[in-house]
Design a protein around this motif. Structure first.
Motif, PDB file in Angstrom:
ATOM      1  N   THR A  19       0.415 -31.436  16.598  1.00 54.08           N
ATOM      2  CA  THR A  19       1.110 -31.328  15.315  1.00 54.08           C
ATOM      3  C   THR A  19       0.462 -32.220  14.268  1.00 54.08           C
ATOM      4  OG1 THR A  19       3.195 -30.814  16.439  1.00 54.08           O
ATOM      5  CG2 THR A  19       3.337 -31.551  14.151  1.00 54.08           C
ATOM      6  N   THR A 141       4.056 -25.148  14.645  1.00 51.97           N
ATOM      7  CA  THR A 141       5.012 -26.102  14.080  1.00 51.97           C
ATOM      8  C   THR A 141       4.353 -26.937  12.996  1.00 51.97           C
ATOM      9  OG1 THR A 141       6.193 -26.201  16.202  1.00 51.97           O
ATOM     10  CG2 THR A 141       6.586 -27.989  14.635  1.00 51.97           C
ATOM     11  N   ILE A 145       5.490 -27.371   9.058  1.00 48.63           N
ATOM     12  CA  ILE A 145       5.815 -28.687   8.502  1.00 48.63           C
ATOM     13  C   ILE A 145       4.814 -29.086   7.418  1.00 48.63           C
ATOM     14  CG2 ILE A 145       5.979 -31.147   9.026  1.00 48.63           C
ATOM     15  CD1 ILE A 145       6.934 -30.326  11.842  1.00 48.63           C
ATOM     16  N   TYR A 149       5.711 -29.591   3.486  1.00 49.53           N
ATOM     17  CA  TYR A 149       5.536 -30.952   2.959  1.00 49.53           C
ATOM     18  C   TYR A 149       4.630 -30.922   1.727  1.00 49.53           C
ATOM     19  CZ  TYR A 149       4.214 -35.973   3.247  1.00 49.53           C
ATOM     20  OH  TYR A 149       3.979 -37.292   3.003  1.00 49.53           O
TER      21      TYR A 149
END
Length: 386
Positions: A19, A141, A145, A149
């Protein structure tokens, strides 16, 4: 299947490392082009800039990872991980000239780190496909994210400032990098290793499958925010937010594949190829934000599926001893696509406009998909869960 405690710990390590790494890597790939555009680079030069980063990544993945033994490769991985926060600071300070250097160094660093994350699935071979699904889910993921962001950042700040806001996950990667186990030994005969990997069933099938999707994906990463802003008049945050439905659907697809491991690879790939062509058709016809978002959502399914399927193809057709070489070569091939595709698409956009650029993607998808089924449509390893 009930997972053992050490496997759950390995899944957690894979999730954190992947991630953090992919969120920062994707941010660099998708943010450098619009920043460079603001600094005056033409579409062709944007493609060349992306190619410079891809060359660095190619050196890291295909030379350093294959040539080094486990101990020096471990040191290289840790050094590359610690270099990434410094490169982000370099991007923040860069003018036009410095962007080229920072892009190369960024590609080199990620090229060293990322193949070793794929190899983590081979730490426990009996759980390899489940661990690959966890790796792919973590990729998705990060790609939900990260863009979410960045979209929030862009509502108040410019592209240059984004690099500073991504320092925390880059520092997390550096902190965790000493815990990355190294899989695979250095071959005594690198030429034989490359030759064997290059012509292996696992590499060829995975390369054909990933090409069918990665060519349009590279086009979106490099040019989508610019196209949506310049051609459709969307604000920066709105243009970049088109990645959100794409990666959200991709994440859900990989979550499904994690919970329900793939049995018939060929059937799953056929569905992915069909949805890629459908999504490209909707995208090409779209002139509004909502239709573009719908097209990107459709394309999120094959994005979630094809990479996972490609890594499963490698696992099902290679031995543990071969896997580092094949994974490194596969990573290198992705980088070669990233080197060749952006300049070609940028030149077509400059000569004939973005419409022509998007139009050439569908034949490439159809050709690679047809080649895959011609060669591997009857491969027994792809027709049932091993």
């Amino acid at each position: 299947m009930r997972l053992e405690r050490d496997v759950l710990g390995l899944i957690a390590l894979i999730a954190l490392l992947t991630t953090a790494t992919r969120a920062v890597n994707y941010m660099v790939q998708s943010t450098v082009p619009p920043l460079a555009r603001e600094l005056g680079l033409t579409p062709s030069l944007l493609g060349a800039l992306a190619a410079v980063g891809a060359v660095g990544q190619l050196i890291g993945s295909s030379v350093i990872n294959v040539a080094l033994g486990p101990s020096p490769r471990k040191k290289a991985v840790v050094a590359a991980a610690f270099a990434i926060p410094l490169v982000l600071a370099m991007f923040w300070l860069s003018g036009t000239a410095e962007l080229w250097i920072a892009s190369f160094l960024s590609g080199l660093s990620f090229g060293v780190v990322m193949p070793n994350l794929i190899n983590l699935a081979s730490v426990r071979p009996e759980y390899a496909e489940r661990l690959l699904a966890a790796y792919s889910l973590s990729l998705s993921t990060s790609l939900v994210i990260g863009p979410a962001y960045e979209t929030a950042i862009l509502t108040r700040y410019g592209y240059r400032d984004v690099f500073l806001f991504f320092l925390p996950p880059a520092i997390l990667l550096a902190a965790l990098s000493p815990r990355i186990p190294i899989v695979g030994a250095r071959s005594a005969d690198l030429r034989a290793t490359y030759r064997s990997a290059l012509f292996s069933k696992g590499f060829v099938s995975a390369a054909l499958a990933i090409t069918s999707y990665n060519v349009p994906f590279i086009a979106f990463v490099t040019y989508l925010p610019i196209y949506a802003s310049e051609e459709l008049g969307l604000a920066k945050a709105a243009a970049y937010s088109l990645f959100l439905p794409f990666f959200a659907v991709s994440m859900l697809t990989r979550l499904y594949m994690f919970l329900r491991p793939v049995r018939d690879v060929n059937k799953a790939f056929a569905v992915s190829a069909a949805l890629t062509l459908l999504g490209l058709a909707v995208f090409y016809a779209s002139k509004s934000y909502l239709l573009l978002a719908a097209a990107m959502a459709i394309l999120g399914v094959p994005h979630g599926g094809v990479f996972t399927l490609s890594t499963i193809m490698i696992v099902r057709t290679t031995s543990l001893e071969e896997r580092n070489a094949v994974n490194s070569l596969f990573s290198s091939y992705l980088v070669i696509l990233g080197t060749a595709v952006p300049p070609a698409l940028g030149a077509s956009a400059e000569l004939w406009g973005y419409g022509a650029m998007w139009l050439v993607l569908a034949p490439a998808v159809a050709a690679m998909s047809a080649a895959f089924f011609a060669l591997f449509g009857k491969t027994k390893e792809f027709r049932g869960l091993t």
